[in-house]
Design a protein around this motif. Structure first.
Motif: not given
Length: 305
Positions: A2-12
């Motif tokens: 992901h462009p932010y380095g983390l996937s949505p699942d990991l971000t959550i």
């Protein structure tokens, strides 16, 4: 990636480890974080004390209630704990919008803020502090509650214990410190029901209430797994409580007993209890705090310091 380095699942997952204020701040930075912050897992532990600088005193109470209610709704059934410990605010002399100061006092939320909790079907975790007006309604849906702490709230000890006895039978920790108005009395019948219905209690603190010796004895003797008890600043608690423990037994699992600020605790009762300790009763007891005297027990005989 992901462009932010983390996937949505990991971000959550990361957001679920942060306090509520940090999640709010992160959500305000970009649309991606904002979408992630909507997930219920980000609010499994709601701590509103971290939002003091975000909720200003000039806000209408309904607005503040709505904000808290929205957070609870967003968490849904994933919620594990709620802590409402926002302090009473006042404006500093500088009258600067960015310089809000806070003093200890009653919270500036109403019971309406917890209405969403009942709608969610309750929480399967811990309520650390709640509002007096909504306490009974909240506890009625918290059947899996294991810890309850009510500090400096104008709640009634007997009414609170009745609600806990009726709905929270898995409770292990109960802390109650009365604040506001004349001290409330813990009734004997309520105490007995509490002991029978909440047998898993290991930590018990009842402070600044009217507590008669027979009621205190009933609490200490009734909970077989009780390890920590605190009766600080309780009125009407005399040495008869300690005499009952010395003569009739009880408190076999007790490790810590705090009896600070008990002006009615007479010398005779304390001496009889100390003699019982030397004789081998309450063998697990390691710490006894009595007014300004601190006792530390090691082995069979007490050491004074």
């Amino acid at each position: 990636m992901h462009p932010y380095g983390l996937s949505p699942d990991l971000t959550i997952k990361v957001f679920s480890m942060l306090d509520t204020r940090s999640v709010f701040c992160a959500a305000a930075t970009c649309s991606f974080f904002q979408k992630c912050a909507i997930d219920p897992l980000c609010y499994i532990n709601i701590e509103l004390g971290t939002l003091e600088s975000k909720i200003k005193p000039n806000k209408d109470p309904k607005t503040k209630d709505a904000m808290v209610s929205t957070i609870i709704q967003r968490a849904g059934s994933a919620i594990q704990s709620i802590k409402l410990d926002i302090k009473w605010p006042y404006i500093s002399e500088a009258d600067d919008d960015e310089q809000w100061e806070y003093m200890e006092g009653p919270p500036f939320l109403t019971g309406c803020c917890l209405s969403s909790l009942c709608a969610n079907g309750g929480v399967a975790g811990t309520i650390k502090e709640t509002l007096s007006e909504a306490l009974s309604a909240s506890l009625s849906v918290c059947h899996s509650l294991v810890q309850l702490k009510i500090v400096d709230m104008n709640a009634h000890i007997s009414h609170t214990m009745e609600s806990v006895s009726r709905h929270c039978r898995l409770l292990e920790l109960f802390i109650f410190k009365f604040c506001g108005g004349p001290p409330d009395m813990l009734e004997t019948s309520v105490c007995k029901e509490f002991v029978v219905n909440c047998p898993k209690i290991t930590t018990l603190a009842v402070q600044t209430c009217i507590l008669f010796p027979c009621v205190a004895f009933e609490l200490v003797k009734g909970f077989n797994e009780l390890k920590y008890v605190d009766f600080t600043n309780c009125f009407s608690l005399t040495g008869a409580f300690l005499e009952d423990l010395a003569t009739e037994g009880g408190g076999n699992s007790l490790e810590v007993m705090i009896l600070k600020g008990l002006y009615s605790l007479d010398k005779v009762g304390v001496e009889k209890f100390m003699e019982a300790l030397v004789a081998g009763k309450c063998r697990q007891l390691r710490h006894l705090v009595n007014f300004h005297i601190f006792f530390v027990f090691g082995g069979t005989y007490p050491l004074y310091s």
